[in-house]
Design a protein around this motif. Structure first.
Motif, PDB file in Angstrom:
ATOM      1  N   LYS A  78     -15.182  22.933  16.680  1.00 57.93           N
ATOM      2  CA  LYS A  78     -15.056  23.427  17.855  1.00 57.93           C
ATOM      3  C   LYS A  78     -15.859  22.491  17.756  1.00 57.93           C
ATOM      4  O   LYS A  78     -17.036  21.414  17.231  1.00 57.93           O
ATOM      5  N   THR A  79     -16.471  21.906  19.290  1.00 58.05           N
ATOM      6  CA  THR A  79     -17.282  21.246  20.062  1.00 58.05           C
ATOM      7  C   THR A  79     -18.701  22.056  20.389  1.00 58.05           C
ATOM      8  O   THR A  79     -19.894  21.142  19.956  1.00 58.05           O
ATOM      9  N   SER A  80     -18.116  23.193  20.064  1.00 59.28           N
ATOM     10  CA  SER A  80     -19.963  23.517  20.735  1.00 59.28           C
ATOM     11  C   SER A  80     -19.630  24.898  20.236  1.00 59.28           C
ATOM     12  O   SER A  80     -18.941  25.712  19.263  1.00 59.28           O
ATOM     13  N   GLY A  96       0.165  20.956  25.988  1.00 59.24           N
ATOM     14  CA  GLY A  96      -0.794  19.900  27.133  1.00 59.24           C
ATOM     15  C   GLY A  96      -0.509  18.355  26.667  1.00 59.24           C
ATOM     16  O   GLY A  96      -0.446  17.990  27.710  1.00 59.24           O
ATOM     17  N   THR A 121      -8.162  29.257  22.334  1.00 58.88           N
ATOM     18  CA  THR A 121      -6.859  30.537  22.880  1.00 58.88           C
ATOM     19  C   THR A 121      -5.396  30.021  21.630  1.00 58.88           C
ATOM     20  O   THR A 121      -5.337  30.922  20.256  1.00 58.88           O
ATOM     21  N   ILE A 122      -5.746  28.950  21.508  1.00 57.66           N
ATOM     22  CA  ILE A 122      -4.007  28.840  20.083  1.00 57.66           C
ATOM     23  C   ILE A 122      -4.468  28.564  19.211  1.00 57.66           C
ATOM     24  O   ILE A 122      -4.130  29.517  18.390  1.00 57.66           O
ATOM     25  N   GLN A 150       2.145  34.220  26.323  1.00 56.50           N
ATOM     26  CA  GLN A 150       1.823  32.178  27.006  1.00 56.50           C
ATOM     27  C   GLN A 150       0.731  32.258  25.661  1.00 56.50           C
ATOM     28  O   GLN A 150       0.845  30.702  25.024  1.00 56.50           O
ATOM     29  N   ASP A 171      -5.919  32.166  31.267  1.00 53.13           N
ATOM     30  CA  ASP A 171      -6.307  33.339  30.177  1.00 53.13           C
ATOM     31  C   ASP A 171      -6.878  33.969  30.304  1.00 53.13           C
ATOM     32  O   ASP A 171      -8.299  34.136  30.882  1.00 53.13           O
ATOM     33  N   TYR A 199     -10.506  24.604  17.635  1.00 50.26           N
ATOM     34  CA  TYR A 199     -10.602  26.388  17.100  1.00 50.26           C
ATOM     35  C   TYR A 199     -10.312  26.928  18.913  1.00 50.26           C
ATOM     36  O   TYR A 199     -11.434  27.259  19.297  1.00 50.26           O
TER      37      TYR A 199
HETATM   38  N1  LIG Z   1      -2.964  28.917  26.765  1.00 50.49           N
HETATM   39  C1  LIG Z   1      -2.033  29.211  25.987  1.00 50.49           C
HETATM   40  O1  LIG Z   1      -1.859  29.800  27.269  1.00 50.49           O
HETATM   41  C2  LIG Z   1      -1.672  27.830  25.814  1.00 50.49           C
HETATM   42  C3  LIG Z   1      -2.194  26.815  25.385  1.00 50.49           C
HETATM   43  N2  LIG Z   1      -1.613  25.767  24.862  1.00 50.49           N
HETATM   44  C4  LIG Z   1      -1.623  24.437  24.808  1.00 50.49           C
HETATM   45  O2  LIG Z   1      -1.787  24.464  23.694  1.00 50.49           O
HETATM   46  C5  LIG Z   1      -3.657  23.344  24.275  1.00 50.49           C
HETATM   47  C6  LIG Z   1      -4.855  24.510  23.772  1.00 50.49           C
HETATM   48  O3  LIG Z   1      -5.313  24.940  24.760  1.00 50.49           O
HETATM   49  P1  LIG Z   1      -5.538  26.310  24.218  1.00 50.49           P
HETATM   50  O4  LIG Z   1      -5.899  27.074  23.165  1.00 50.49           O
HETATM   51  O5  LIG Z   1      -5.355  26.906  25.888  1.00 50.49           O
HETATM   52  O6  LIG Z   1      -6.986  24.978  24.117  1.00 50.49           O
HETATM   53  P2  LIG Z   1      -8.676  25.715  24.665  1.00 50.49           P
HETATM   54  O7  LIG Z   1      -9.689  25.455  25.759  1.00 50.49           O
HETATM   55  O8  LIG Z   1      -8.706  27.536  24.410  1.00 50.49           O
HETATM   56  O9  LIG Z   1      -9.076  25.518  23.362  1.00 50.49           O
HETATM   57  C7  LIG Z   1      -9.477  24.457  22.846  1.00 50.49           C
HETATM   58  C8  LIG Z   1     -10.235  24.370  21.842  1.00 50.49           C
HETATM   59  O10 LIG Z   1     -11.000  22.955  21.387  1.00 50.49           O
HETATM   60  C9  LIG Z   1     -11.394  22.712  21.327  1.00 50.49           C
HETATM   61  N3  LIG Z   1     -12.152  21.643  21.805  1.00 50.49           N
HETATM   62  C10 LIG Z   1     -12.496  20.547  23.479  1.00 50.49           C
HETATM   63  N4  LIG Z   1     -12.493  19.542  23.385  1.00 50.49           N
HETATM   64  C11 LIG Z   1     -12.644  18.776  22.317  1.00 50.49           C
HETATM   65  C12 LIG Z   1     -13.058  17.575  21.647  1.00 50.49           C
HETATM   66  N5  LIG Z   1     -12.788  16.833  22.366  1.00 50.49           N
HETATM   67  N6  LIG Z   1     -12.281  17.676  20.219  1.00 50.49           N
HETATM   68  C13 LIG Z   1     -11.946  18.434  19.586  1.00 50.49           C
HETATM   69  N7  LIG Z   1     -12.049  20.038  20.206  1.00 50.49           N
HETATM   70  C14 LIG Z   1     -11.771  20.032  21.278  1.00 50.49           C
HETATM   71  C15 LIG Z   1     -12.675  23.547  21.561  1.00 50.49           C
HETATM   72  O11 LIG Z   1     -14.076  23.904  21.545  1.00 50.49           O
HETATM   73  P3  LIG Z   1     -15.183  24.174  22.325  1.00 50.49           P
HETATM   74  O12 LIG Z   1     -14.885  25.382  22.998  1.00 50.49           O
HETATM   75  O13 LIG Z   1     -16.043  24.180  20.986  1.00 50.49           O
HETATM   76  O14 LIG Z   1     -15.557  22.872  23.340  1.00 50.49           O
HETATM   77  C16 LIG Z   1     -12.104  24.957  21.601  1.00 50.49           C
HETATM   78  O15 LIG Z   1     -11.854  25.600  20.439  1.00 50.49           O
HETATM   79  C17 LIG Z   1      -3.594  22.701  25.012  1.00 50.49           C
HETATM   80  O16 LIG Z   1      -2.818  21.622  24.149  1.00 50.49           O
HETATM   81  C18 LIG Z   1      -2.439  23.392  25.455  1.00 50.49           C
HETATM   82  O17 LIG Z   1      -1.697  23.354  27.296  1.00 50.49           O
HETATM   83  C19 LIG Z   1       0.076  25.918  24.577  1.00 50.49           C
HETATM   84  C20 LIG Z   1       0.650  26.837  24.903  1.00 50.49           C
HETATM   85  C21 LIG Z   1       0.295  27.964  25.686  1.00 50.49           C
END
Ligand SMILES: NC(=O)C1=CN([C@@H]2O[C@H](COP(=O)(O)OP(=O)(O)OC[C@H]3O[C@@H](n4cnc5c(N)ncnc54)[C@H](OP(=O)(O)O)[C@@H]3O)[C@@H](O)[C@H]2O)C=CC1
Ligand SMILES: O=C(OP(=O)(O)O)[C@H](O)COP(=O)(O)O
Length: 341
Positions: free
Chosen positions: A33-35, A110, A11-12, A302, A171, A9
């Protein structure tokens, strides 16, 4: 109702969650979420059950006033389909879990194409996603390119594409990343990964892309040149773009000539999170020279353009709506996506 879990949960993930919750045929059964962070409070505020990977961290969440519904595996088991929006590379590690549970899952840009074995864009290949267990919604830049190329190809035929991606550095909330004062060739080698990524959806398109990163957080900017198979005019080309429900036209009359002004515009329009879900093609940049050479600049938000694509991908994979246009219409209506221009 299609039961959707959002694994990751961020950015995307937070945007896809709101988009799914707005649909008439889908519901969010949990987000993960993890944190403890600001986004966890937003999940609580929205009423999305919050799941965590490591139940050992439950006390930290509860101390922060955040109720934990359970561990991630419990969430996955309750879902019909999972949108994996974890950071790039984590989705690949999650795939065996989805396999073990026999669940459908959508990965993000990603991840490599091979993680899902199928890459998706609603206007290009909706029907090919039907019934699949895994799919990948291509990255924001690739989504923007595929929308534009597919529209031009269907109208005039596409001979070849040459495009330069001027990419946002990070971002807005990503305070760790740069550059702060540089133009970084990324990658320095040509072609960039974007062309091959487009070909995961449009395999026969002749495309070469170049990319760099500049110190802005707001949007990417594309400079695109397409050689068309048939001669056309600027007016005809513009009409094709105007008729596309996920391509917006940044009108000359608005005076907007930058990503910053465009995001100010979406803010003033009252778009949720100021999101521009559609491509932003600059009207004044649209040109057809020598009969078959199409040119334009397009801005790509993005954080936003992949969001409606994830929603359509859910319907396609679940097989509940067979007609791509019907799904696209439903998604857009529920989001309030009426392309600018
Ligand atoms: N941001 C962008 O501009 C774009 C991103 N993407 C793609 O979307 C995907 C997500 O990107 P984005 O939203 O930016 O990433 P973020 O870092 O914003 O969000 C990732 C989320 O995943 C959680 N998370 C982290 N590690 C783990 C884990 N091991 N298991 C489960 N949850 C986890 C994080 O929670 P916590 O913080 O609690 O660890 C966080 O809520 C990637 O593949 C990216 O390449 C695609 C298009 C655009
Ligand atoms: O996938 C993206 O871009 P890309 O299409 O340039 O690979 C997103 O903008 C995220 O990119 P990031 O890896 O710079 O955060």
């Amino acid at each position: 109702m299609i039961k959707v879990a959002i694994n990751g949960y961020g950015t995307i993930g937070k945007r896809v969650a709101d988009a799914v919750a707005a649909q008439p045929d889908m519901e969010i059964i949990g987000v993960s979420k993890t944190s403890v962070s600001a986004e966890a409070y937003i999940a609580k505020e929205r009423g999305y059950p919050l799941y965590i990977a490591d139940l050992g961290r439950k006390p930290a969440f509860e101390k922060a006033g955040l109720e934990v519904a359970g561990d991630v595996e419990t969430m996955l088991k309750a879902a019909d389909i999972i949108v994996d929006a974890t950071p790039g590379g984590v989705g690949e590690k999650n795939r065996p879990v989805y396999e073990k549970l026999g669940k459908k899952a959508i990965f993000q840009g990603g991840e490599e194409h091979e993680v899902a074995g199928f890459s998706f864009n609603a206007h290009a290949n909706y029907k090919e996603a039907m019934g699949r267990q895994f799919a990948r919604v291509v990255s924001c830049n690739t989504t923007g390119l595929v929308r534009l190329i597919t529209a031009m190809d269907r109208a005039f035929g596409v001979e070849r594409v040459r495009a330069v991606m001027i990419r946002r550095a990070a971002d807005p909330d990503d305070i760790q990343r740069g550059p702060v004062d540089a133009i970084v060739l990324n990658p320095v080698t040509i072609p960039s990964h974007h062309g091959p990524d487009v070909q995961t959806i449009l395999p026969s398109v002749n495309i070469v892309t170049l990319a760099m990163i500049v110190p802005t957080t707001l949007m990417h900017m594309h400079s695109v040149q397409i050689d068309l198979k048939r001669e056309t005019t600027r007016e005809e080309a513009l009409k094709v773009l105007e008729n596309h429900s996920r391509i917006g036209i940044v009108r000359k009359a608005t005076g907007i000539k930058s990503n910053a002004q465009l995001r100010e515009y979406t803010q003033d329009l009252g778009r949720p999170r100021t999101d521009l879900w559609e491509n932003g093609v600059f009207e004044e940049s649209v040109a057809v020279l020598n009969g078959r050479e199409f040119y334009c600049f397009q801005a790509i938000h993005q954080e936003a353009d992949v969001v409606p694509e994830n929603v359509d991908c859910i319907r396609a994979m679940m097989g509940t709506v067979k007609d791509p246009e019907e799904s696209i219409r439903t998604t857009n209506k529920a989001l309030g996506l009426v392309a600018i221009g």
